[in-house]
Design a protein around this motif. Structure first.
Motif, PDB file in Angstrom:
ATOM      1  N   LEU A 137       9.433 -14.204  -4.701  1.00 30.25           N
ATOM      2  CA  LEU A 137       9.525 -13.215  -4.860  1.00 30.25           C
ATOM      3  C   LEU A 137       7.939 -13.226  -4.989  1.00 30.25           C
ATOM      4  O   LEU A 137       7.560 -12.896  -5.926  1.00 30.25           O
ATOM      5  CB  LEU A 137      10.363 -12.808  -5.850  1.00 30.25           C
ATOM      6  CG  LEU A 137      11.158 -11.290  -5.756  1.00 30.25           C
ATOM      7  CD1 LEU A 137      11.270 -10.942  -4.336  1.00 30.25           C
ATOM      8  CD2 LEU A 137      11.551 -10.925  -6.725  1.00 30.25           C
ATOM      9  N   THR A 138       7.557 -12.377  -4.493  1.00 25.13           N
ATOM     10  CA  THR A 138       6.110 -11.624  -4.445  1.00 25.13           C
ATOM     11  C   THR A 138       5.638 -10.312  -4.331  1.00 25.13           C
ATOM     12  O   THR A 138       4.856 -10.048  -3.598  1.00 25.13           O
ATOM     13  CB  THR A 138       5.036 -12.563  -3.478  1.00 25.13           C
ATOM     14  OG1 THR A 138       4.865 -14.611  -4.213  1.00 25.13           O
ATOM     15  CG2 THR A 138       3.743 -12.704  -4.248  1.00 25.13           C
ATOM     16  N   PRO A 139       5.615 -10.093  -5.885  1.00 27.80           N
ATOM     17  CA  PRO A 139       4.983  -8.092  -5.377  1.00 27.80           C
ATOM     18  C   PRO A 139       3.152  -8.668  -4.848  1.00 27.80           C
ATOM     19  O   PRO A 139       2.781  -9.207  -5.699  1.00 27.80           O
ATOM     20  CB  PRO A 139       5.010  -8.147  -6.806  1.00 27.80           C
ATOM     21  CG  PRO A 139       5.469  -9.223  -7.542  1.00 27.80           C
ATOM     22  CD  PRO A 139       5.521 -10.372  -6.800  1.00 27.80           C
ATOM     23  N   GLU A 140       3.094  -7.781  -4.568  1.00 28.65           N
ATOM     24  CA  GLU A 140       1.980  -7.240  -3.741  1.00 28.65           C
ATOM     25  C   GLU A 140       1.560  -5.801  -3.797  1.00 28.65           C
ATOM     26  O   GLU A 140       2.417  -4.783  -3.788  1.00 28.65           O
ATOM     27  CB  GLU A 140       1.982  -7.721  -2.133  1.00 28.65           C
ATOM     28  CG  GLU A 140       2.268  -9.207  -2.336  1.00 28.65           C
ATOM     29  CD  GLU A 140       2.383  -9.755  -0.729  1.00 28.65           C
ATOM     30  OE1 GLU A 140       1.636 -10.066  -0.041  1.00 28.65           O
ATOM     31  OE2 GLU A 140       3.050  -8.514   0.583  1.00 28.65           O
ATOM     32  N   LEU A 141      -0.257  -5.746  -4.316  1.00 25.12           N
ATOM     33  CA  LEU A 141      -0.917  -4.737  -4.445  1.00 25.12           C
ATOM     34  C   LEU A 141      -2.057  -4.492  -2.915  1.00 25.12           C
ATOM     35  O   LEU A 141      -2.832  -5.461  -3.174  1.00 25.12           O
ATOM     36  CB  LEU A 141      -1.583  -4.739  -5.824  1.00 25.12           C
ATOM     37  CG  LEU A 141      -0.389  -4.346  -6.624  1.00 25.12           C
ATOM     38  CD1 LEU A 141      -1.242  -3.676  -7.854  1.00 25.12           C
ATOM     39  CD2 LEU A 141       0.606  -3.637  -6.669  1.00 25.12           C
ATOM     40  N   ALA A 142      -1.854  -3.326  -2.205  1.00 21.40           N
ATOM     41  CA  ALA A 142      -2.253  -2.841  -1.265  1.00 21.40           C
ATOM     42  C   ALA A 142      -3.636  -2.442  -1.124  1.00 21.40           C
ATOM     43  O   ALA A 142      -2.585  -1.099  -1.407  1.00 21.40           O
ATOM     44  CB  ALA A 142      -2.121  -3.640  -0.308  1.00 21.40           C
ATOM     45  N   PHE A 143      -4.866  -2.230  -0.839  1.00 21.03           N
ATOM     46  CA  PHE A 143      -5.504  -1.213  -0.639  1.00 21.03           C
ATOM     47  C   PHE A 143      -6.254  -1.582   1.085  1.00 21.03           C
ATOM     48  O   PHE A 143      -6.693  -2.431   1.015  1.00 21.03           O
ATOM     49  CB  PHE A 143      -6.611  -0.413  -1.506  1.00 21.03           C
ATOM     50  CG  PHE A 143      -7.500   0.156  -0.898  1.00 21.03           C
ATOM     51  CD1 PHE A 143      -7.374   1.697  -1.194  1.00 21.03           C
ATOM     52  CD2 PHE A 143      -8.897   0.352  -0.835  1.00 21.03           C
ATOM     53  CE1 PHE A 143      -8.448   2.131  -0.919  1.00 21.03           C
ATOM     54  CE2 PHE A 143      -9.963   0.631  -0.764  1.00 21.03           C
ATOM     55  CZ  PHE A 143      -9.736   2.005  -0.453  1.00 21.03           C
ATOM     56  N   SER A 144      -5.800   0.274   2.061  1.00 17.08           N
ATOM     57  CA  SER A 144      -6.001  -0.080   3.584  1.00 17.08           C
ATOM     58  C   SER A 144      -7.258   1.102   4.029  1.00 17.08           C
ATOM     59  O   SER A 144      -6.209   1.783   3.014  1.00 17.08           O
ATOM     60  CB  SER A 144      -5.458  -0.805   3.963  1.00 17.08           C
ATOM     61  OG  SER A 144      -4.118   0.365   4.025  1.00 17.08           O
ATOM     62  N   SER A 188     -14.339  15.707  15.465  1.00 14.70           N
ATOM     63  CA  SER A 188     -13.162  14.176  16.006  1.00 14.70           C
ATOM     64  C   SER A 188     -12.926  13.020  15.301  1.00 14.70           C
ATOM     65  O   SER A 188     -12.177  12.664  15.636  1.00 14.70           O
ATOM     66  CB  SER A 188     -13.434  14.324  17.417  1.00 14.70           C
ATOM     67  OG  SER A 188     -14.773  14.150  18.057  1.00 14.70           O
ATOM     68  N   GLU A 189     -13.780  13.061  14.685  1.00 10.40           N
ATOM     69  CA  GLU A 189     -13.324  11.506  13.305  1.00 10.40           C
ATOM     70  C   GLU A 189     -13.115  11.927  12.339  1.00 10.40           C
ATOM     71  O   GLU A 189     -12.147  12.539  12.066  1.00 10.40           O
ATOM     72  CB  GLU A 189     -15.162  11.470  12.959  1.00 10.40           C
ATOM     73  CG  GLU A 189     -15.136  12.916  11.413  1.00 10.40           C
ATOM     74  CD  GLU A 189     -16.301  13.843  11.879  1.00 10.40           C
ATOM     75  OE1 GLU A 189     -16.805  14.644  11.723  1.00 10.40           O
ATOM     76  OE2 GLU A 189     -15.510  14.169  13.048  1.00 10.40           O
ATOM     77  N   LEU A 190     -12.116  10.520  11.888  1.00  4.01           N
ATOM     78  CA  LEU A 190     -10.899  10.266  11.368  1.00  4.01           C
ATOM     79  C   LEU A 190     -11.379   9.121   9.991  1.00  4.01           C
ATOM     80  O   LEU A 190     -11.673   8.700  10.329  1.00  4.01           O
ATOM     81  CB  LEU A 190     -10.130   9.428  12.224  1.00  4.01           C
ATOM     82  CG  LEU A 190      -9.073  10.498  13.029  1.00  4.01           C
ATOM     83  CD1 LEU A 190      -8.248   9.573  13.839  1.00  4.01           C
ATOM     84  CD2 LEU A 190      -8.398  11.111  12.260  1.00  4.01           C
ATOM     85  N   SER A 191     -10.162   9.662   9.514  1.00  2.00           N
ATOM     86  CA  SER A 191     -10.770   9.008   7.772  1.00  2.00           C
ATOM     87  C   SER A 191      -9.773   8.344   6.997  1.00  2.00           C
ATOM     88  O   SER A 191      -8.773   9.830   6.804  1.00  2.00           O
ATOM     89  CB  SER A 191     -12.144   8.907   7.105  1.00  2.00           C
ATOM     90  OG  SER A 191     -11.601  10.180   6.241  1.00  2.00           O
ATOM     91  N   ARG A 192      -9.453   7.178   6.857  1.00  2.31           N
ATOM     92  CA  ARG A 192      -7.622   7.327   6.551  1.00  2.31           C
ATOM     93  C   ARG A 192      -8.178   5.783   5.007  1.00  2.31           C
ATOM     94  O   ARG A 192      -8.748   4.789   4.833  1.00  2.31           O
ATOM     95  CB  ARG A 192      -6.588   6.710   6.997  1.00  2.31           C
ATOM     96  CG  ARG A 192      -6.300   7.441   7.906  1.00  2.31           C
ATOM     97  CD  ARG A 192      -5.232   8.863   7.349  1.00  2.31           C
ATOM     98  NE  ARG A 192      -5.038   9.973   8.805  1.00  2.31           N
ATOM     99  CZ  ARG A 192      -5.593  10.821   8.853  1.00  2.31           C
ATOM    100  NH1 ARG A 192      -6.413  10.978   8.183  1.00  2.31           N
ATOM    101  NH2 ARG A 192      -5.011  12.046   9.605  1.00  2.31           N
ATOM    102  N   GLY A 193      -7.035   6.382   3.874  1.00  7.39           N
ATOM    103  CA  GLY A 193      -7.308   5.339   2.887  1.00  7.39           C
ATOM    104  C   GLY A 193      -5.463   5.088   2.038  1.00  7.39           C
ATOM    105  O   GLY A 193      -5.100   6.295   2.408  1.00  7.39           O
ATOM    106  N   PHE A 194      -5.681   4.393   1.847  1.00  7.98           N
ATOM    107  CA  PHE A 194      -4.201   3.759   1.605  1.00  7.98           C
ATOM    108  C   PHE A 194      -3.409   3.010   0.624  1.00  7.98           C
ATOM    109  O   PHE A 194      -4.560   2.179   0.504  1.00  7.98           O
ATOM    110  CB  PHE A 194      -3.353   3.440   2.886  1.00  7.98           C
ATOM    111  CG  PHE A 194      -3.148   4.396   3.942  1.00  7.98           C
ATOM    112  CD1 PHE A 194      -2.133   5.230   3.708  1.00  7.98           C
ATOM    113  CD2 PHE A 194      -3.470   4.085   5.308  1.00  7.98           C
ATOM    114  CE1 PHE A 194      -1.393   5.937   5.118  1.00  7.98           C
ATOM    115  CE2 PHE A 194      -3.306   4.529   6.278  1.00  7.98           C
ATOM    116  CZ  PHE A 194      -2.957   6.199   6.525  1.00  7.98           C
ATOM    117  N   LEU A 195      -2.117   3.643  -0.512  1.00  6.72           N
ATOM    118  CA  LEU A 195      -2.650   2.442  -1.263  1.00  6.72           C
ATOM    119  C   LEU A 195      -0.865   2.610  -1.420  1.00  6.72           C
ATOM    120  O   LEU A 195      -0.267   2.795  -0.514  1.00  6.72           O
ATOM    121  CB  LEU A 195      -2.289   3.062  -3.105  1.00  6.72           C
ATOM    122  CG  LEU A 195      -3.830   3.426  -3.223  1.00  6.72           C
ATOM    123  CD1 LEU A 195      -4.131   4.292  -4.767  1.00  6.72           C
ATOM    124  CD2 LEU A 195      -4.978   1.805  -3.404  1.00  6.72           C
ATOM    125  N   SER A 196      -0.450   0.818  -1.525  1.00  9.89           N
ATOM    126  CA  SER A 196       0.045  -0.034  -1.065  1.00  9.89           C
ATOM    127  C   SER A 196       1.174  -0.906  -1.826  1.00  9.89           C
ATOM    128  O   SER A 196      -0.019  -1.353  -2.092  1.00  9.89           O
ATOM    129  CB  SER A 196       0.420  -0.209   0.595  1.00  9.89           C
ATOM    130  OG  SER A 196       0.032   0.474   1.564  1.00  9.89           O
TER     131      SER A 196
END
Length: 277
Positions: free
Chosen positions: A201-208, A225-233
């Motif tokens: 069982l492995t917890p993970e933290l991600a930034f994408s 018409s440009e796009l940018s995204r940032g996510f925390l997971s």
């Protein structure tokens, strides 16, 4: 304006999402010779906000876009540290009174293991990919964008370090044309930290996230018409059997890093993969 907004949302959902495109979704470890990997990653999103370029903020939108998506992927290990794989997205989309369902744009990939030696504390792979226009671009909402795109990616992860594994991945996409429309090139990135404190069982933290340039119509750039995204997971990798992995995940957007198109409040997903032999 509404049609333009929905189109950008559709293209966004066909590009980097949650943990990136299939080009960077995996680690820097390639399959062994003749080893087979089967992978399904499913996700849901409800885009209920659209970006206002005048106020530079996302505002509530009464016309939401609901998307159920599953990427079906298979990979085969080849001699000389090579790996050949393909990923086909299958989606169901609904926006207002319109809906669509079916396959999207097929991706084919070739990966090469740059560093696979078990002695070194690092694994690295180089990935080349191509999106082929197999999805219906005339569906509403669109299932494909009608262009052929080429990408190159680099995948790195640490190894032989107890309890903690770090991942760093990135890719650059040279996006193609569909008719008079030339889609902007795209840079995607992903950083992951695995915390292997419990066996199986492995917890993970991600930034994408990703950055996409403006598109062009008949050689002329389209403003805004440009796009940018940032996510925390947050992800949880569960290994109930030696060759089976189940990973639920939840991503939330980092609002200051997001511009253009439509946005959901959160993005739940589930990955399942099996390796044979």
């Amino acid at each position: 304006m509404k049609l333009v907004k929905v189109w950008f949302v559709a293209v966004f959902l066909l590009c980097a999402e949650l943990n990136g495109t299939p080009l960077i979704i995996r680690t820097g470890v390639v399959n062994k010779q003749f080893q087979v990997l089967g992978w399904v990653t499913a996700s849901y999103s409800r885009s209920n906000k659209s970006y206002n370029w005048n106020t530079e903020k996302f505002e509530p939108d009464t016309t939401s876009l609901d998307v159920f998506n599953a990427d079906l992927m298979a990979a085969l290990g080849l001699p000389q540290k090579l790996e050949l794989s393909a990923a086909l997205p299958v989606a169901s989309k609904k926006s207002g009174a319109t809906s669509s369902a079916g396959p999207g744009d097929l991706m084919v990939m070739l990966r090469y293991g740059l560093i696979q030696n078990s002695i070194l504390p690092l694994r690295a792979a180089l990935a080349l990919g191509a999106y082929l226009p197999t999805g219906d671009k005339y569906a509403k909402p669109a299932l494909g964008d009608g262009s052929t795109d080429f990408g190159i990616g680099l995948l790195l992860n640490t190894a032989n370090i107890p309890f903690i594994t770090g991942h760093l991945r990135g890719a650059y996409w040279f996006n193609g044309k569909s008719g008079e429309v030339k889609y902007g090139n795209l840079l995607e990135y992903l950083a992951v930290l695995d915390l292997g404190v419990i066996p199986g069982l492995t917890p993970e933290l991600a930034f994408s996230g990703y950055l996409q340039n403006r598109k062009q119509v008949s050689g002329t750039e389209v403003p805004n018409s440009e796009l940018s995204r940032g996510f925390l997971s947050i992800l949880l990798m569960w290994k109930p059997l030696p060759r089976l992995v189940i990973r639920p995940k939840l991503a939330v957007p980092v609002k200051p890093m997001c511009k253009g198109g439509g946005l959901a409040d959160f993005y739940p997903g589930l990955d399942i993969w099996v390796t044979l032999p």
